[in-house]
Scaffold this motif. Structure first.
Motif, mmCIF file in Angstrom:
data_model
loop_
_atom_site.group_PDB
_atom_site.id
_atom_site.type_symbol
_atom_site.label_atom_id
_atom_site.label_comp_id
_atom_site.label_asym_id
_atom_site.label_seq_id
_atom_site.Cartn_x
_atom_site.Cartn_y
_atom_site.Cartn_z
ATOM 1 N N ARG A 127 -7.798 10.282 10.927
ATOM 2 C CA ARG A 127 -8.513 11.053 11.963
ATOM 3 C C ARG A 127 -9.516 10.169 12.717
ATOM 4 N NH1 ARG A 127 -12.132 16.344 10.446
ATOM 5 N NH2 ARG A 127 -13.027 16.686 12.502
ATOM 6 N N TYR A 128 -10.101 9.197 12.025
ATOM 7 C CA TYR A 128 -11.102 8.332 12.642
ATOM 8 C C TYR A 128 -10.625 6.892 12.827
ATOM 9 C CZ TYR A 128 -14.093 12.266 11.603
ATOM 10 O OH TYR A 128 -14.621 13.526 11.542
ATOM 11 N N SER A 129 -9.657 6.458 12.025
ATOM 12 C CA SER A 129 -9.208 5.063 12.088
ATOM 13 C C SER A 129 -8.007 4.872 13.004
ATOM 14 C CB SER A 129 -8.841 4.562 10.695
ATOM 15 O OG SER A 129 -7.597 5.126 10.292
ATOM 16 N N GLY A 130 -7.298 5.960 13.293
ATOM 17 C CA GLY A 130 -6.059 5.817 14.052
ATOM 18 C C GLY A 130 -4.980 5.096 13.254
ATOM 19 N N GLY A 131 -5.146 5.050 11.928
ATOM 20 C CA GLY A 131 -4.167 4.394 11.068
ATOM 21 C C GLY A 131 -4.417 2.910 10.865
ATOM 22 N N GLU A 132 -5.592 2.450 11.266
ATOM 23 C CA GLU A 132 -5.925 1.023 11.181
ATOM 24 C C GLU A 132 -5.788 0.455 9.765
ATOM 25 O OE1 GLU A 132 -9.719 -1.937 12.029
ATOM 26 O OE2 GLU A 132 -9.812 0.137 12.683
ATOM 27 N N PHE A 133 -6.059 1.289 8.756
ATOM 28 C CA PHE A 133 -6.046 0.790 7.380
ATOM 29 C C PHE A 133 -4.836 1.282 6.580
ATOM 30 C CE2 PHE A 133 -10.598 1.270 8.619
ATOM 31 C CZ PHE A 133 -10.837 -0.082 8.828
ATOM 32 N N ALA A 134 -3.823 1.794 7.269
ATOM 33 C CA ALA A 134 -2.642 2.351 6.593
ATOM 34 C C ALA A 134 -1.903 1.303 5.764
ATOM 35 C CB ALA A 134 -1.698 2.988 7.610
ATOM 36 N N ASP A 135 -1.712 0.117 6.310
ATOM 37 C CA ASP A 135 -1.001 -0.933 5.562
ATOM 38 C C ASP A 135 -1.784 -1.333 4.315
ATOM 39 O OD1 ASP A 135 1.055 -0.942 7.405
ATOM 40 O OD2 ASP A 135 0.340 -2.720 8.469
ATOM 41 N N ALA A 136 -3.098 -1.462 4.456
ATOM 42 C CA ALA A 136 -3.943 -1.820 3.306
ATOM 43 C C ALA A 136 -3.874 -0.726 2.240
ATOM 44 C CB ALA A 136 -5.385 -2.031 3.760
ATOM 45 N N GLN A 137 -3.919 0.533 2.665
ATOM 46 C CA GLN A 137 -3.830 1.650 1.722
ATOM 47 C C GLN A 137 -2.475 1.660 1.025
ATOM 48 O OE1 GLN A 137 -5.179 5.821 2.585
ATOM 49 N NE2 GLN A 137 -2.970 6.177 2.605
ATOM 50 N N ASN A 138 -1.421 1.446 1.770
ATOM 51 C CA ASN A 138 -0.078 1.440 1.176
ATOM 52 C C ASN A 138 0.076 0.327 0.146
ATOM 53 O OD1 ASN A 138 0.730 3.689 2.616
ATOM 54 N ND2 ASN A 138 1.573 2.481 4.299
ATOM 55 N N GLU A 139 -0.543 -0.823 0.414
ATOM 56 C CA GLU A 139 -0.509 -1.918 -0.558
ATOM 57 C C GLU A 139 -1.245 -1.512 -1.840
ATOM 58 O OE1 GLU A 139 -2.640 -6.183 -1.088
ATOM 59 O OE2 GLU A 139 -1.676 -5.855 0.863
ATOM 60 N N ALA A 140 -2.414 -0.873 -1.692
ATOM 61 C CA ALA A 140 -3.168 -0.410 -2.871
ATOM 62 C C ALA A 140 -2.358 0.621 -3.649
ATOM 63 C CB ALA A 140 -4.505 0.182 -2.439
ATOM 64 N N ARG A 141 -1.701 1.527 -2.947
ATOM 65 C CA ARG A 141 -0.888 2.558 -3.605
ATOM 66 C C ARG A 141 0.260 1.931 -4.374
ATOM 67 N NH1 ARG A 141 1.341 6.242 0.562
ATOM 68 N NH2 ARG A 141 -0.671 7.256 0.481
ATOM 69 N N ARG A 142 0.981 1.017 -3.721
ATOM 70 C CA ARG A 142 2.120 0.335 -4.375
ATOM 71 C C ARG A 142 1.690 -0.415 -5.635
ATOM 72 N NH1 ARG A 142 3.335 -1.228 0.757
ATOM 73 N NH2 ARG A 142 2.503 -3.329 0.388
ATOM 74 N N ASN A 143 0.508 -1.006 -5.588
ATOM 75 C CA ASN A 143 0.032 -1.827 -6.702
ATOM 76 C C ASN A 143 -0.871 -1.082 -7.676
ATOM 77 O OD1 ASN A 143 1.254 -4.467 -6.061
ATOM 78 N ND2 ASN A 143 0.096 -4.200 -4.175
ATOM 79 N N GLY A 144 -1.051 0.217 -7.469
ATOM 80 C CA GLY A 144 -1.844 1.027 -8.397
ATOM 81 C C GLY A 144 -3.295 0.570 -8.508
ATOM 82 N N ARG A 145 -3.901 0.214 -7.389
ATOM 83 C CA ARG A 145 -5.295 -0.246 -7.393
ATOM 84 C C ARG A 145 -6.265 0.913 -7.190
ATOM 85 N NH1 ARG A 145 -3.975 -4.539 -3.043
ATOM 86 N NH2 ARG A 145 -2.864 -6.089 -4.280
ATOM 87 N N GLY A 146 -7.456 0.766 -7.772
ATOM 88 C CA GLY A 146 -8.524 1.745 -7.563
ATOM 89 C C GLY A 146 -8.082 3.153 -7.926
ATOM 90 N N ILE A 147 -8.322 4.077 -7.007
ATOM 91 C CA ILE A 147 -7.978 5.483 -7.267
ATOM 92 C C ILE A 147 -6.473 5.706 -7.344
ATOM 93 C CG2 ILE A 147 -10.126 6.454 -6.381
ATOM 94 C CD1 ILE A 147 -8.743 6.959 -3.700
ATOM 95 N N TRP A 148 -5.689 4.766 -6.828
ATOM 96 C CA TRP A 148 -4.229 4.905 -6.846
ATOM 97 C C TRP A 148 -3.623 4.613 -8.211
ATOM 98 C CZ3 TRP A 148 -2.376 7.459 -2.919
ATOM 99 C CH2 TRP A 148 -3.059 7.428 -1.700
ATOM 100 N N ARG A 149 -4.438 4.245 -9.188
ATOM 101 C CA ARG A 149 -3.884 3.985 -10.526
ATOM 102 C C ARG A 149 -3.646 5.280 -11.296
ATOM 103 N NH1 ARG A 149 -9.571 1.902 -11.942
ATOM 104 N NH2 ARG A 149 -10.278 3.429 -13.448
ATOM 105 N N GLY A 150 -4.027 6.391 -10.701
ATOM 106 C CA GLY A 150 -3.826 7.678 -11.363
ATOM 107 C C GLY A 150 -3.841 8.810 -10.357
ATOM 108 N N ALA A 151 -4.369 9.945 -10.792
ATOM 109 C CA ALA A 151 -4.412 11.145 -9.953
ATOM 110 C C ALA A 151 -5.822 11.339 -9.401
ATOM 111 C CB ALA A 151 -4.006 12.365 -10.769
#
Length: 169
Positions: A127-151
């Motif tokens: 809503r505020y980034s226009g998707g600027e950080f989507a690739d970075a978020q997807n990398e974190a999700r794929r690698n289970g980093r931070g909050i992406w390591r669980g639910a």
């Protein structure tokens, strides 16, 4: 006479443009972390533009156990910012709470918002980034980093639930 009036108007317009917050407000200094997406520099609270981190009170689940993901996000941000001081923030706007919303960078030029998304401690707030950080978020999700390591519950949804209102994210 008309030349003086025209020059006065031109100078006044130039002054307004150059003194506007967007042109004038860049703040730099030692950042104190308020929470995972808010810092303070020289008494100015700055909401990081385009990312949304878990609230300090928010809990997430990893390996079947609850943990204070909001606190962990804030501690991780503090450690990361301390490694390359000072922090510089460029004005974007003021939010409804009067905080400066800014694009912030460490002394080495690294984007704070991108690091938060890539490390998994914040989500890309499209809503505020226009998707600027989507690739970075997807990398974190794929690698289970931070909050992406669980639910976890999206921070904007957690805030809405706590306030007993409809989420606007």
């Amino acid at each position: 006479m008309q030349y003086k009036i025209a020059m006065t108007r031109l100078l006044a317009a130039l002054f307004l443009v150059l003194s506007s917050p967007a042109m004038a407000q860049t703040i730099e200094g030692r950042a104190s972390v308020i929470d995972g997406d808010t810092i303070e520099i020289s008494g100015e609270r700055i909401r990081l533009n385009g990312v949304d981190a878990p609230e300090s009170w928010q809990r997430c689940v990893a390996d079947g156990k609850e943990y204070r993901c909001g606190k962990d996000a804030a501690f991780a941000l503090d450690d990361w910012l301390a490694a390359a001081r000072p922090t510089r923030c460029e004005f974007v706007e003021r939010d409804r709470y009067g905080r400066m919303v800014g694009d912030c960078f460490r002394a080495d030029g690294s984007s704070v918002g991108e690091w938060l998304a890539r490390s998994g401690w914040a989500v890309d707030w499209v809503r505020y980034s226009g998707g600027e950080f989507a690739d970075a978020q997807n990398e974190a999700r794929r690698n289970g980093r931070g909050i992406w390591r669980g639910a976890f519950e999206l921070p904007c949804e957690a805030r809405a639930r706590r306030a007993r209102r409809k989420a606007s994210c």
